[in-house]
Design a protein around this motif. Structure first.
Motif, PDB file in Angstrom:
ATOM      1  N   GLY A  53       0.474  -1.404  -0.006  1.00  0.00           N
ATOM      2  CA  GLY A  53      -0.025   0.143  -0.104  1.00  0.00           C
ATOM      3  C   GLY A  53       0.877   1.298   0.085  1.00  0.00           C
ATOM      4  N   ARG A  54       0.377   2.102   0.824  1.00  0.00           N
ATOM      5  CA  ARG A  54       1.077   3.533   0.475  1.00  0.00           C
ATOM      6  C   ARG A  54       1.875   4.138   1.764  1.00  0.00           C
ATOM      7  N   PHE A  55       2.430   2.578   2.971  1.00  0.00           N
ATOM      8  CA  PHE A  55       2.711   2.917   3.981  1.00  0.00           C
ATOM      9  C   PHE A  55       4.189   3.474   3.201  1.00  0.00           C
ATOM     10  N   PRO A  56       5.072   4.763   4.160  1.00  0.00           N
ATOM     11  CA  PRO A  56       6.080   5.243   3.909  1.00  0.00           C
ATOM     12  C   PRO A  56       7.314   4.382   3.514  1.00  0.00           C
ATOM     13  N   PHE A  57       8.359   4.448   2.504  1.00  0.00           N
ATOM     14  CA  PHE A  57       8.983   3.684   1.860  1.00  0.00           C
ATOM     15  C   PHE A  57      10.668   3.559   2.807  1.00  0.00           C
ATOM     16  N   GLY A  58      10.091   4.250   3.512  1.00  0.00           N
ATOM     17  CA  GLY A  58      11.717   3.827   3.878  1.00  0.00           C
ATOM     18  C   GLY A  58      11.554   3.217   5.327  1.00  0.00           C
ATOM     19  N   GLU A  59      10.637   3.076   5.722  1.00  0.00           N
ATOM     20  CA  GLU A  59       9.544   2.301   6.371  1.00  0.00           C
ATOM     21  C   GLU A  59       9.056   0.718   6.408  1.00  0.00           C
ATOM     22  N   SER A  60       9.199   0.593   4.747  1.00  0.00           N
ATOM     23  CA  SER A  60       8.838  -1.194   4.758  1.00  0.00           C
ATOM     24  C   SER A  60       8.402  -1.867   5.066  1.00  0.00           C
ATOM     25  N   TRP A  61      10.218  -2.402   6.300  1.00  0.00           N
ATOM     26  CA  TRP A  61      10.100  -3.367   6.799  1.00  0.00           C
ATOM     27  C   TRP A  61       9.400  -3.355   7.672  1.00  0.00           C
ATOM     28  N   ARG A  62       8.723  -3.019   8.009  1.00  0.00           N
ATOM     29  CA  ARG A  62       7.572  -2.413   9.414  1.00  0.00           C
ATOM     30  C   ARG A  62       6.113  -3.084   8.858  1.00  0.00           C
ATOM     31  N   PRO A  63       5.348  -2.841   7.508  1.00  0.00           N
ATOM     32  CA  PRO A  63       4.262  -4.064   7.730  1.00  0.00           C
ATOM     33  C   PRO A  63       4.956  -5.366   7.327  1.00  0.00           C
ATOM     34  N   VAL A  64       6.237  -5.572   6.393  1.00  0.00           N
ATOM     35  CA  VAL A  64       7.098  -6.915   6.170  1.00  0.00           C
ATOM     36  C   VAL A  64       7.027  -8.056   7.843  1.00  0.00           C
ATOM     37  N   ALA A  65       7.324  -6.881   8.773  1.00  0.00           N
ATOM     38  CA  ALA A  65       7.393  -8.056  10.035  1.00  0.00           C
ATOM     39  C   ALA A  65       6.235  -7.677  10.702  1.00  0.00           C
ATOM     40  N   ALA A  66       5.699  -7.372  10.494  1.00  0.00           N
ATOM     41  CA  ALA A  66       4.096  -6.998  11.545  1.00  0.00           C
ATOM     42  C   ALA A  66       3.391  -8.395  10.707  1.00  0.00           C
ATOM     43  N   MET A  67       3.643  -8.479   8.994  1.00  0.00           N
ATOM     44  CA  MET A  67       2.578  -9.491   8.778  1.00  0.00           C
ATOM     45  C   MET A  67       3.247 -10.607   8.736  1.00  0.00           C
ATOM     46  N   VAL A  68       4.702 -10.912   9.140  1.00  0.00           N
ATOM     47  CA  VAL A  68       5.238 -11.915  10.364  1.00  0.00           C
ATOM     48  C   VAL A  68       4.468 -12.842  11.020  1.00  0.00           C
ATOM     49  N   ALA A 119      -1.840  -6.933  18.579  1.00  0.00           N
ATOM     50  CA  ALA A 119      -1.340  -6.194  18.916  1.00  0.00           C
ATOM     51  C   ALA A 119      -0.531  -5.294  18.571  1.00  0.00           C
ATOM     52  N   SER A 120       0.556  -7.174  18.676  1.00  0.00           N
ATOM     53  CA  SER A 120       1.760  -6.066  17.966  1.00  0.00           C
ATOM     54  C   SER A 120       1.983  -5.860  16.373  1.00  0.00           C
ATOM     55  N   PHE A 121       0.966  -6.575  15.411  1.00  0.00           N
ATOM     56  CA  PHE A 121       0.408  -5.891  13.886  1.00  0.00           C
ATOM     57  C   PHE A 121       0.603  -4.353  14.410  1.00  0.00           C
ATOM     58  N   GLY A 122      -0.244  -4.041  15.309  1.00  0.00           N
ATOM     59  CA  GLY A 122      -0.610  -2.912  15.349  1.00  0.00           C
ATOM     60  C   GLY A 122       0.111  -2.044  15.742  1.00  0.00           C
ATOM     61  N   LEU A 123       0.998  -2.754  16.495  1.00  0.00           N
ATOM     62  CA  LEU A 123       2.335  -1.595  17.812  1.00  0.00           C
ATOM     63  C   LEU A 123       3.412  -1.210  16.071  1.00  0.00           C
ATOM     64  N   LEU A 124       3.447  -2.319  15.221  1.00  0.00           N
ATOM     65  CA  LEU A 124       4.598  -2.485  13.790  1.00  0.00           C
ATOM     66  C   LEU A 124       3.542  -0.983  13.603  1.00  0.00           C
ATOM     67  N   MET A 125       2.862  -1.067  12.919  1.00  0.00           N
ATOM     68  CA  MET A 125       1.769  -0.308  12.171  1.00  0.00           C
ATOM     69  C   MET A 125       1.869   0.526  12.381  1.00  0.00           C
ATOM     70  N   SER A 126       1.452   1.094  13.252  1.00  0.00           N
ATOM     71  CA  SER A 126       1.108   2.454  14.494  1.00  0.00           C
ATOM     72  C   SER A 126       2.851   2.661  14.180  1.00  0.00           C
ATOM     73  N   GLY A 127       3.608   2.774  15.111  1.00  0.00           N
ATOM     74  CA  GLY A 127       4.184   3.092  15.227  1.00  0.00           C
ATOM     75  C   GLY A 127       3.964   3.677  16.760  1.00  0.00           C
TER      76      GLY A 127
END
Length: 361
Positions: free
Chosen positions: A87-102, A130-138
């Motif tokens: 999606g439109r998640f900030p490009f420099g933070e792409s690792w966060r949605p990947v980690a949240a998904m894992v 909850a971990s997903f939400g924390l990683l995604m929202s920061g």
């Protein structure tokens, strides 16, 4: 006195694969003709698909090269896959949605182990969400703040699907018990909710949660749009699961209740230890079907401007240079939905075999 000796019955010989195919597909001239026509059509279709998708396809991420090609343009996936998947998640933070998904998938996989069924698995799934939400929202541990309107792609699809199923199961059980309750008010309220939600299109419910509900609530009580959509999906899933569980409860013989009462079990313990385990085992197959439906229903949130996997695809197709190659992109996300659905279906078959009344089947 005559003694009769019983001879063992001869087991029928097992037919070979060739014999079975000949007897089923070429038994009569009409059956043979239909088989030949269908096989020829399938072979022709596969050859056309092979020619379009591989032999004459273009893999360069170049619109001009794709326009010159006569087959598929897989370069659009190389060009737009990041936008569609994250999606439109900030490009420099792409690792966060990947980690949240894992993390979310790991929690679901571990909680799916039969030994963790119950409270332990439920707590693990809540911790995963909850971990997903924390990683995604920061906003904590040095992570930059990212608002929910920038969430999207495959992580958001998985989040909404897991949330709707996790909340839908306990709510569905309560609604099913409420519909069978001897208290008229509880029975009427449960029945009214189930019939109202089941008779309402999901799109209408999503529009209500996204646009109407904020107008009805005070400004200080308005929830985040993602929370409102999650509640709508969970409530919708719960209404359908309630009817699945009600069917399971009705299939339990009356003697089970009477046996539990004879042992001195209270009503709550009878439900928890005797009735519900049997009902849940009976309803494994329809529950799995509801979970697959909940996964696919997440694609409708794109209508209310939430860019899940399907919504991110529409966003990516806004580029006019790549718009003619939408078919290749739809094939990609269809393959993702298919893989997820097959995983859920395979897990359902595992549970059916494990908890089957007849282990020999």
């Amino acid at each position: 006195m005559t003694v009769t000796t019983l001879q063992p019955m001869a087991m029928p010989a097992r037919l070979t694969l060739t014999t079975r195919l000949r007897s089923e597909l070429f038994a009569t001239p009409r059956t043979s003709a239909v088989t030949v026509v269908i096989v020829a059509a399938l072979l022709l279709g596969l050859w056309r698909l092979l020619w379009w998708g591989i032999l004459d396809a273009e893999t360069q991420a170049n619109p001009d090269a794709c326009r010159r090609a006569a087959g598929a343009c897989w370069g659009v996936i190389a060009e737009k896959h990041r936008l569609v998947l994250l999606g439109r998640f900030p490009f420099g933070e792409s690792w966060r949605p990947v980690a949240a998904m894992v993390v979310l998938l790991a929690s679901v996989g571990i909680a799916a182990l039969p030994r963790l069924f119950g409270r332990a698995g439920f707590v693990l799934l809540v911790a995963g969400l909850a971990s997903f939400g924390l990683l995604m929202s920061g906003g904590i541990a040095g992570l930059s703040k990212v608002t929910t309107d920038l969430w999207g792609g495959l992580p958001l699809t998985l989040f909404l699907a897991v949330l709707s199923c996790l909340a839908g199961v306990p709510l569905g059980i309560l609604l099913a018990l409420g519909r069978r309750s001897s208290l008229p008010v509880v029975r009427w309220l449960s029945t009214g909710y189930i019939e109202l939600i089941r008779g309402m299109p999901l799109i209408t419910l999503l529009f209500f949660g996204a646009f109407v509900l904020p107008l009805l609530l005070p400004a200080n009580l308005r929830m985040d749009p993602m929370v409102r959509i999650g509640i709508c999906l969970s409530g919708f899933s719960a209404a359908y699961l309630a009817e699945v569980f009600r069917g399971g409860l009705q299939a339990i013989p009356r003697g089970q209740y009477e046996a539990a009462q004879a042992l001195g079990l209270a009503r709550t313990k009878t439900l928890r230890y005797v009735v519900l385990p049997q009902a849940m085992r009976i309803t494994i197959a329809p529950t799995v079907s509801s979970f697959i439906g909940a996964l696919k229903d997440t694609s409708l949130v794109a209508i209310v401007n939430i860019y899940d996997l399907t919504g991110a695809l529409k966003l990516a197709m806004g580029d006019s240079a790549w718009r003619p190659y939408f078919l290749e992109m739809y094939l990609m996300i269809s393959a993702i939905y298919l893989a997820l659905g097959l995983c859920i279906a395979q897990y359902g078959r595992f549970l059916e075999k494990r908890y089957s009344m007849d282990r020999d089947k």
